[in-house]
Design a protein around this motif. Structure first.
Motif: not given
Length: 95
Positions: A10-16, A42-47, A49-52, A56-62
């Motif tokens: 997360l950088r400047d409010g944008i997930w990469y 590579v920036p991720l599409h804001p959608m 993040n909106a759907v979690g 959720a994926e970061a926690a599951r991958v961890e």
């Protein structure tokens, strides 16, 4: 490319998604670029993040990465035990 929690940033409010150099043993990152000096963000599409996705994926991958580490440790223990008992059987037969 394999997704790992450490690749989400997360950088400047944008997930990469960080795409970085992968060494021969796979120890440096989970995605690869041509050289060690050329990681990409590579920036991720804001959608997503909106759907979690990011949380959720970061926690599951961890969680999965932790499970893989535990399984690798168990596999090493079983491999060593197998080698020990195989050697013991060979020693028994040579007596």
């Amino acid at each position: 490319m394999r997704l790992a929690a450490r690749n989400l940033r997360l950088r400047d409010g944008i997930w990469y998604l960080r795409v970085a150099y992968l060494d021969i043993n796979g120890d440096r990152a989970d995605a690869s670029v041509k050289t060690e000096a050329s990681p990409r963000y590579v920036p991720l599409h804001p959608m997503l993040n909106a759907v979690g996705f990011t949380t959720a994926e970061a926690a599951r991958v961890e969680e999965l990465e932790r499970e893989v580490r535990e399984l690798k440790k168990a596999n090493e223990i079983l491999r060593l035990a197998s080698a020990y008992f195989a050697q013991a059987e060979l020693d028994r037969r040579n007596k």
